[in-house]
Design a protein around this motif. Structure first.
Motif, PDB file in Angstrom:
ATOM      1  N   THR A   1      -4.513  10.459   0.336  1.00 34.33           N
ATOM      2  CA  THR A   1      -5.220  10.993   1.509  1.00 34.33           C
ATOM      3  C   THR A   1      -4.553  12.278   1.979  1.00 34.33           C
ATOM      4  O   THR A   1      -3.409  12.569   1.608  1.00 34.33           O
ATOM      5  CB  THR A   1      -5.211   9.959   2.661  1.00 34.33           C
ATOM      6  OG1 THR A   1      -5.973  10.467   3.755  1.00 34.33           O
ATOM      7  CG2 THR A   1      -3.804   9.652   3.128  1.00 34.33           C
TER       8      THR A   1
ATOM      9  N   GLU B   1      -4.211   8.122   8.791  1.00 30.28           N
ATOM     10  CA  GLU B   1      -4.529   6.981   7.941  1.00 30.28           C
ATOM     11  C   GLU B   1      -3.273   6.488   7.226  1.00 30.28           C
ATOM     12  O   GLU B   1      -3.009   5.283   7.161  1.00 30.28           O
ATOM     13  CB  GLU B   1      -5.564   7.378   6.883  1.00 30.28           C
ATOM     14  CG  GLU B   1      -6.931   7.610   7.461  1.00 30.28           C
ATOM     15  CD  GLU B   1      -7.950   7.910   6.383  1.00 30.28           C
ATOM     16  OE1 GLU B   1      -7.598   7.883   5.190  1.00 30.28           O
ATOM     17  OE2 GLU B   1      -9.104   8.181   6.748  1.00 30.28           O
TER      18      GLU B   1
ATOM     19  N   GLY C   1       1.011   5.189   0.082  1.00 27.92           N
ATOM     20  CA  GLY C   1       0.198   6.361   0.395  1.00 27.92           C
ATOM     21  C   GLY C   1       0.712   7.593  -0.328  1.00 27.92           C
ATOM     22  O   GLY C   1       1.914   7.834  -0.388  1.00 27.92           O
TER      23      GLY C   1
ATOM     24  N   TYR D   1      -2.999   4.800  -2.337  1.00 27.12           N
ATOM     25  CA  TYR D   1      -3.986   5.356  -1.413  1.00 27.12           C
ATOM     26  C   TYR D   1      -3.694   6.837  -1.227  1.00 27.12           C
ATOM     27  O   TYR D   1      -2.711   7.211  -0.596  1.00 27.12           O
ATOM     28  CB  TYR D   1      -3.876   4.608  -0.082  1.00 27.12           C
ATOM     29  CG  TYR D   1      -4.967   4.894   0.915  1.00 27.12           C
ATOM     30  CD1 TYR D   1      -6.039   4.021   1.051  1.00 27.12           C
ATOM     31  CD2 TYR D   1      -4.932   6.014   1.729  1.00 27.12           C
ATOM     32  CE1 TYR D   1      -7.038   4.268   1.974  1.00 27.12           C
ATOM     33  CE2 TYR D   1      -5.920   6.277   2.647  1.00 27.12           C
ATOM     34  CZ  TYR D   1      -6.980   5.404   2.768  1.00 27.12           C
ATOM     35  OH  TYR D   1      -7.977   5.654   3.674  1.00 27.12           O
TER      36      TYR D   1
ATOM     37  N   VAL E   1      -9.006  -2.214   3.355  1.00 26.20           N
ATOM     38  CA  VAL E   1      -7.872  -1.895   2.478  1.00 26.20           C
ATOM     39  C   VAL E   1      -6.664  -2.747   2.873  1.00 26.20           C
ATOM     40  O   VAL E   1      -5.938  -3.255   2.007  1.00 26.20           O
ATOM     41  CB  VAL E   1      -7.541  -0.383   2.546  1.00 26.20           C
ATOM     42  CG1 VAL E   1      -6.280  -0.078   1.743  1.00 26.20           C
ATOM     43  CG2 VAL E   1      -8.708   0.438   2.015  1.00 26.20           C
TER      44      VAL E   1
ATOM     45  N   LEU F   1      -7.182   4.338  -4.852  1.00 25.88           N
ATOM     46  CA  LEU F   1      -8.227   4.824  -3.957  1.00 25.88           C
ATOM     47  C   LEU F   1      -7.965   6.286  -3.643  1.00 25.88           C
ATOM     48  O   LEU F   1      -6.940   6.632  -3.054  1.00 25.88           O
ATOM     49  CB  LEU F   1      -8.232   3.999  -2.661  1.00 25.88           C
ATOM     50  CG  LEU F   1      -8.195   2.480  -2.837  1.00 25.88           C
ATOM     51  CD1 LEU F   1      -8.210   1.785  -1.472  1.00 25.88           C
ATOM     52  CD2 LEU F   1      -9.355   2.008  -3.691  1.00 25.88           C
TER      53      LEU F   1
ATOM     54  N   VAL G   1      -1.894  -1.262  -3.966  1.00 23.83           N
ATOM     55  CA  VAL G   1      -2.869  -0.209  -3.654  1.00 23.83           C
ATOM     56  C   VAL G   1      -2.163   1.144  -3.619  1.00 23.83           C
ATOM     57  O   VAL G   1      -1.137   1.285  -2.964  1.00 23.83           O
ATOM     58  CB  VAL G   1      -3.540  -0.459  -2.278  1.00 23.83           C
ATOM     59  CG1 VAL G   1      -4.552   0.641  -1.972  1.00 23.83           C
ATOM     60  CG2 VAL G   1      -4.214  -1.825  -2.240  1.00 23.83           C
TER      61      VAL G   1
ATOM     62  N   ILE H   1       0.872  -1.178   0.000  1.00 23.88           N
ATOM     63  CA  ILE H   1       0.000   0.000   0.000  1.00 23.88           C
ATOM     64  C   ILE H   1       0.903   1.219   0.000  1.00 23.88           C
ATOM     65  O   ILE H   1       1.690   1.416   0.928  1.00 23.88           O
ATOM     66  CB  ILE H   1      -0.911   0.037   1.244  1.00 23.88           C
ATOM     67  CG1 ILE H   1      -1.794  -1.221   1.299  1.00 23.88           C
ATOM     68  CG2 ILE H   1      -1.784   1.281   1.219  1.00 23.88           C
ATOM     69  CD1 ILE H   1      -2.618  -1.334   2.588  1.00 23.88           C
TER      70      ILE H   1
ATOM     71  N   CYS I   1      -0.240   2.452   5.458  1.00 25.70           N
ATOM     72  CA  CYS I   1       0.623   2.467   4.266  1.00 25.70           C
ATOM     73  C   CYS I   1       1.997   1.849   4.575  1.00 25.70           C
ATOM     74  O   CYS I   1       2.597   2.121   5.612  1.00 25.70           O
ATOM     75  CB  CYS I   1       0.809   3.894   3.765  1.00 25.70           C
ATOM     76  SG  CYS I   1      -0.725   4.599   3.162  1.00 25.70           S
TER      77      CYS I   1
END
Lengths: 282, 429
Positions: free
Chosen positions: A188, A193, A31, A186, A174, A155, A184, A29, A198
């Motif tokens: 934000t 988060e 971020g 992500y 997630v 996302l 992923v 993930i 992440c």
């Protein structure tokens, strides 16, 4: 899984993305953390083939640009807005998005069931989507991106406007996706988060990646030393030190301490350090 | 287009039709409003007084009580609107389309209708517009029924029956001998005895030649082609007007839905699927086309079933409906790309369509417009849509006459589609 190389995008006189490069791997993930207007959404739009970069390249799983419809089959996108049809039920929404992704027959039915279960909406499948709560809609928005079982998920601010309980539920899901070996991205502007889920975080501002790494790497590189806060005789003393435990021992050896705490740097501090501004708008 | 893309485009169209079916406001403007318009203005222009009744003119050249009875029966028929005229006037009324048919009761009808089982049958003449075949058959059926009713009446009035039997026996006695004549004579004699047994009898006699293959009524049917240029009822023009309002409502509804797809983000989701932007537009265009076709079919069906709308050619009516749908799908697409928000697209759509509808005959019928207004109306696709629908119904256009409105409609539609495809902003726009 996704490679962005030296992307540049300009809208008129405004530079939205300025030489941005990133890689995302399966089971990871990544971020994208940055304030509104940092270039995150433009980057996502180039990554999914909605926009052509002025310069640079996008490659998905070694198969080339997402401008190619076949490459887009690998992508799942959950836009920041609730990209759903309110007059359709959750089941109808998922069935429709599955069909446009090329699913049909039993395969479609199975994936719709999976997506309803993933979004915890099996018991609300026949209600109008417009009648669902904000958190349910957010989960359905995420499920619609997953109904065709994509390898790469993008996302875009998937928890905007939801209550803490729904946010936790979405973040848990997630994290499940990472376990399923999906990649992923992500985006934000909530540093909590990014810190929580992440594997790596790219701090983006003004269309550029200012820093990239794990949370620990970012904090150690850009967060500065911890601060030891000591309370004695009714006064507060703040000491910036690389060794808070050693410093506290020295203070205790010299006299009594009423209380103390250690303040470590967070992503907000990292962002402040990198840009001179706070992450969230005042 | 590959099978999977075709399936996806159909899925897009099916989704839009499902959304339309759940949107009460758009449904009202697509269906409810046009029906209200068609009925309201139809009645305002005097079209509602004889709803569902076939206008028939009757010419009584016989002047007998039998002929008068027949006319009374026709007047009592709920499906017919009866008026009377001379033969020439009646033919002219049918030719001008002011009456669907003329029923002529020639001299000798009364006499023939009192002959029983022999001699020449009673004869009626029926003049019908060949475009109104169904109505002609219905009127012929009513006339036969009325003749049979006359026979039934004869047998329920002993005095009339006796007079008719005596006259027939007299005719038979004066005619040449024959087996069939003998059988008829025997039958009539027995009938006379039966009638004499009825209360209040007053015997009499008579005779003539025997008949074979006797029938009570013969209808001589003639075609009188409708040469009029004008609607037979107000509904002839208010239904095409209503259809165009429904088409406009549907097209604007779909234009708004395309803008909503962009603002809600569903368009972005679609564009990140394997579909191309053109596929997305094709799906929307297909749904809009099908919705418009459904509106047209529903209103035309309603008009045909209850308000006397009659196509002169089903093929041309289908061509007109398809051309109208094509045109307004194109207009839908153009409005959708010109409006950035739902409010902008809605405002822009009605701002464009309202004057086009008003000047195009959407409110004032084209044929009552002053000449300058008819000239101005040429810029409105609404005018060409109404003209095409009217051309396939009461105007009775030939294929050559239909070519112009159909061509204009299709060209406008293609131009709108081209503009839409060229200027369409995607989900990131």
């Amino acid at each position: 899984m996704l490679t962005l190389r030296d992307l540049r995008k300009r809208f008129g006189g405004r530079v939205a993305v300025d030489g941005l490069s990133l890689e995302v791997h399966r089971g990871e993930i990544l971020g994208l953390l940055g304030p509104n207007g940092a270039g995150k959404s433009t980057t996502i739009h180039m990554a999914v083939g909605l926009l052509d970069p002025d310069e640079g390249t996008v490659d998905v799983d070694g198969q080339g640009s997402p401008r190619n419809p076949e490459v887009r089959r690998l992508l799942g996108v959950a836009p920041q807005s609730l990209a759903l049809y309110d007059a359709l039920t959750p089941e109808e929404n998922l069935r429709f998005f599955g069909r446009v992704q090329g699913l049909s027959g039993r395969g479609l039915a199975e994936r719709v069931e999976w997506a309803l279960s993933f979004a915890a909406l099996s018991d609300r499948r026949r209600d109008r989507s417009g009648e669902l709560s904000g958190g349910m809609k957010r989960r359905l928005n995420l499920a619609a991106a997953l109904v065709h079982d994509p390898a790469l998920l993008l996302l875009d601010e998937p928890t905007v406007g939801v209550d803490p309980q729904s946010r936790n539920a979405i973040l848990d899901r997630v994290v499940e996706l990472r376990s399923a070996d999906r990649a992923v991205v992500y985006t934000t502007h909530y540093m909590e988060e990014a810190a929580r889920i992440c594997d790596r975080i790219a701090i983006v501002d003004a269309g550029r990646v200012l820093a990239l790494g794990t949370l620990a790497e970012l904090l150690s590189r850009h967060g500065g030393d911890p601060t030891l806060v000591v309370f004695r005789d009714g006064a507060e003393q703040r000491i910036v030190t690389r060794d808070p435990a050693g410093e506290l021992s020295r203070i205790l050896a010299a006299g009594r301490v009423d209380d103390f705490r250690v303040e470590r740097a967070d992503l907000e501090a990292v962002f402040l350090h990198l840009t001179g501004r706070r992450l969230r708008d005042p | 287009m590959s099978a999977s893309r075709s399936r996806a485009v159909w899925a897009l169209a099916a989704k839009d039709l499902r959304l339309l079916s759940r949107n009460r406001a758009t449904l009202f403007f697509a269906l409810g409003w046009p029906i209200l318009m068609a009925l309201f203005f139809g009645y305002v222009f005097g079209g509602g007084g004889e709803k569902g009744r076939i206008p028939v003119v009757v010419v009584d050249e016989d002047g007998t009580s039998e002929a008068a009875r027949l006319v009374s029966r026709l007047q009592a028929e709920s499906g017919l609107q009866i008026s009377s005229a001379t033969r020439e006037e009646a033919t002219r009324l049918v030719r001008q389309g002011k009456r669907s048919a003329a029923v002529i009761v020639p001299r000798g009808y009364g006499e023939a209708s009192t002959r029983l089982f022999h001699g020449a049958p009673a004869r009626l003449e029926l003049e019908v517009d060949p475009a109104r075949t169904a109505e002609g058959s219905m009127i012929a059926g009513i006339l036969t029924g009325a003749a049979m009713q006359s026979m039934q009446d004869l047998f329920t009035d002993p005095a009339r029956t006796r007079a008719m039997v005596d006259r027939s026996l007299g005719d038979l006695a004066a005619g040449p001998p024959g087996k069939r004549g003998d059988e008829t004579r025997t039958f009539l004699g027995q009938l006379r005895t039966f009638v004499d047994g009825s209360p209040g009898t007053d015997p009499a006699t008579g005779s003539s030649g025997g008949g074979t293959g006797w029938k009570p009524l013969e209808i001589e049917r003639r075609e009188v082609r409708n040469e009029k240029v004008g609607p037979s009822s107000a509904f002839d023009f208010t239904f095409p007007q209503g259809i165009l309002w429904g088409v406009i409502g549907s097209a604007l509804g779909f234009a708004l839905s395309l803008v909503t797809e962009r603002t809600r983000g569903t368009l972005l989701r679609l564009e990140t699927s394997p579909l191309s932007r053109l596929d997305v537009l094709l799906g929307k265009a297909l749904a809009c086309f099908l919705a418009i076709a459904a509106v047209e079919a529903l209103l035309l069906g309603l008009g045909a079933a209850f308000f006397g709308i009659r196509p002169t050619s089903w093929a041309m009516l289908a061509a007109a409906a398809i051309a109208v749908a094509t045109c307004f799908v194109g207009i839908m697409m153009a409005i959708a790309v010109l409006g950035k928000t739902e409010q902008a697209a809605g405002g822009l759509g009605w701002a464009i369509m309202m004057p086009l509808a008003m000047f195009g005959g959407g409110m004032i019928p084209l044929f009552v417009m002053p000449s300058w207004m008819q000239t101005v109306s040429n810029v409105s696709p609404v005018k060409w849509g109404i003209l095409a629908l009217e051309g396939a119904t009461w105007r009775g256009f030939s294929a050559a006459e239909m070519a112009l409105p159909l061509g204009v409609l299709v060209l406008v539609g293609l131009a709108g589609l081209g503009l839409g495809v060229r200027l369409f902003r995607g989900g990131e726009g």
